[in-house]
Design a protein around this motif. Structure first.
Motif, mmCIF file in Angstrom:
data_model
loop_
_atom_site.group_PDB
_atom_site.id
_atom_site.type_symbol
_atom_site.label_atom_id
_atom_site.label_comp_id
_atom_site.label_asym_id
_atom_site.label_seq_id
_atom_site.Cartn_x
_atom_site.Cartn_y
_atom_site.Cartn_z
ATOM 1 N N MET A 235 -5.202 -12.647 7.363
ATOM 2 C CA MET A 235 -5.690 -11.194 7.282
ATOM 3 C C MET A 235 -4.290 -10.256 7.542
ATOM 4 N N TRP A 236 -3.728 -10.473 8.728
ATOM 5 C CA TRP A 236 -2.613 -9.490 8.733
ATOM 6 C C TRP A 236 -1.615 -9.655 7.835
ATOM 7 N N THR A 237 -1.413 -10.561 6.956
ATOM 8 C CA THR A 237 -0.424 -10.562 5.753
ATOM 9 C C THR A 237 -1.106 -9.696 4.667
ATOM 10 N N MET A 238 -2.433 -9.842 4.478
ATOM 11 C CA MET A 238 -3.031 -9.007 3.400
ATOM 12 C C MET A 238 -3.032 -7.545 3.742
ATOM 13 N N LEU A 239 -3.205 -7.053 4.997
ATOM 14 C CA LEU A 239 -3.230 -5.955 5.510
ATOM 15 C C LEU A 239 -1.892 -5.395 5.107
ATOM 16 N N VAL A 240 -0.768 -6.041 5.692
ATOM 17 C CA VAL A 240 0.619 -5.730 5.501
ATOM 18 C C VAL A 240 0.825 -5.438 4.058
ATOM 19 N N PHE A 241 0.584 -6.301 3.167
ATOM 20 C CA PHE A 241 0.621 -6.315 1.606
ATOM 21 C C PHE A 241 0.059 -5.082 1.195
ATOM 22 N N PHE A 242 -1.225 -4.858 1.314
ATOM 23 C CA PHE A 242 -1.949 -3.658 0.769
ATOM 24 C C PHE A 242 -1.545 -2.433 1.241
ATOM 25 N N GLY A 243 -0.919 -2.536 2.662
ATOM 26 C CA GLY A 243 -0.335 -1.162 3.162
ATOM 27 C C GLY A 243 1.083 -0.667 2.364
ATOM 28 N N TRP A 244 1.770 -1.759 1.808
ATOM 29 C CA TRP A 244 2.797 -1.264 1.112
ATOM 30 C C TRP A 244 2.290 -1.065 -0.183
ATOM 31 N N VAL A 245 1.478 -1.569 -0.901
ATOM 32 C CA VAL A 245 0.876 -1.213 -2.046
ATOM 33 C C VAL A 245 0.403 0.283 -2.042
ATOM 34 N N ALA A 246 -0.378 0.655 -0.812
ATOM 35 C CA ALA A 246 -0.736 1.864 -0.706
ATOM 36 C C ALA A 246 0.544 2.906 -0.405
ATOM 37 N N TRP A 247 1.558 2.586 0.332
ATOM 38 C CA TRP A 247 2.676 3.238 0.374
ATOM 39 C C TRP A 247 3.317 3.583 -0.850
ATOM 40 N N PHE A 248 3.605 2.579 -1.707
ATOM 41 C CA PHE A 248 4.249 2.818 -2.956
ATOM 42 C C PHE A 248 3.482 3.440 -3.862
ATOM 43 N N TRP A 249 2.093 3.412 -3.712
ATOM 44 C CA TRP A 249 1.287 4.588 -4.527
ATOM 45 C C TRP A 249 1.541 5.860 -4.359
ATOM 46 N N LEU A 250 1.409 6.134 -2.857
ATOM 47 C CA LEU A 250 1.609 7.540 -2.548
ATOM 48 C C LEU A 250 2.996 7.829 -2.628
ATOM 49 N N LEU A 251 3.985 6.967 -2.669
ATOM 50 C CA LEU A 251 5.500 7.375 -2.995
ATOM 51 C C LEU A 251 5.626 8.003 -4.284
ATOM 52 N N PHE A 252 4.932 7.121 -5.418
ATOM 53 C CA PHE A 252 5.178 7.714 -6.553
ATOM 54 C C PHE A 252 4.195 8.884 -6.909
ATOM 55 N N VAL A 253 2.954 9.105 -6.175
ATOM 56 C CA VAL A 253 2.510 10.218 -6.469
ATOM 57 C C VAL A 253 3.092 11.399 -5.983
ATOM 58 N N ALA A 254 3.578 11.245 -4.772
ATOM 59 C CA ALA A 254 4.656 12.655 -4.230
ATOM 60 C C ALA A 254 5.790 12.740 -5.076
ATOM 61 N N LEU A 255 6.354 11.806 -5.440
ATOM 62 C CA LEU A 255 7.602 12.079 -6.126
ATOM 63 C C LEU A 255 7.292 12.572 -7.528
ATOM 64 N N GLY A 256 6.219 11.667 -7.991
ATOM 65 C CA GLY A 256 6.024 12.217 -9.639
ATOM 66 C C GLY A 256 5.353 13.690 -9.495
ATOM 67 N N ASP A 257 4.813 14.240 -8.569
ATOM 68 C CA ASP A 257 4.498 15.793 -8.223
ATOM 69 C C ASP A 257 5.725 16.476 -8.066
ATOM 70 N N LEU A 258 6.505 16.047 -7.305
ATOM 71 C CA LEU A 258 7.937 16.645 -6.726
ATOM 72 C C LEU A 258 8.850 17.003 -8.098
ATOM 73 N N TYR A 259 8.847 15.722 -8.752
ATOM 74 C CA TYR A 259 9.875 16.076 -10.087
ATOM 75 C C TYR A 259 9.288 16.693 -11.157
ATOM 76 N N ARG A 260 7.687 17.127 -11.312
ATOM 77 C CA ARG A 260 7.395 17.699 -12.325
ATOM 78 C C ARG A 260 7.244 19.270 -12.195
ATOM 79 N N ARG A 261 7.523 19.551 -10.901
ATOM 80 C CA ARG A 261 7.346 20.985 -10.415
ATOM 81 C C ARG A 261 8.624 21.732 -11.078
#
Length: 134
Positions: A14-40
């Motif tokens: 369960m801990w491994t799955m939580l960490v893995f999906f936490g990384w996926v969520a962080w990368f998704w937020l990273l792409f959303v933030a940087l994508g928005d930033l560089y489109r502005r």
């Protein structure tokens, strides 16, 4: 199966799955933030570089800080981009369809001239061929 559960307990799984999906969520937020930033376009290059460095140096805090400070209008900017793309598409469709209307109008005008006897059949077919060649 008992061997697998003895070597890797359920809570570790369960801990491994939580960490893995936490990384996926962080990368998704990273792409959303940087994508928005560089489109502005209203943000300067130095501000973009500063946000990028902040996200690299303090990854989780940088992304959350960007979303907290700049994310308020993130959805509006995305909708504006989508609306602009939709309008460009509709304008393109109108420009292409206007060529078709122009061709149809030319053929109907040639047909009218043929029926009035102003042009002969060969001239009508030549005008029709030219209109369809567009």
């Amino acid at each position: 199966m008992t061997l697998a559960s003895a070597e890797y307990p359920f809570l570790d799984l369960m801990w491994t799955m939580l960490v893995f999906f936490g990384w996926v969520a962080w990368f998704w937020l990273l792409f959303v933030a940087l994508g928005d930033l560089y489109r502005r376009s209203e943000v300067s290059g130095w501000a973009k570089a500063g946000w990028t460095v902040l996200v690299i140096v303090l990854p989780v805090l940088g992304v959350l800080l960007y979303l907290a400070t700049q994310g308020r209008h993130l959805n509006r900017r995305r909708q504006d981009r989508e609306l602009a793309a939709q309008q460009r598409f509709e304008q393109y469709v109108r420009s292409v369809s206007s060529v078709e209307r122009t061709s149809a109008a030319q053929i109907s005008e040639a047909r009218r001239l043929l029926e009035q006897g102003i042009i002969d059949d060969a001239e009508y077919h030549e005008l029709k061929r030219k209109a369809l060649a567009r």
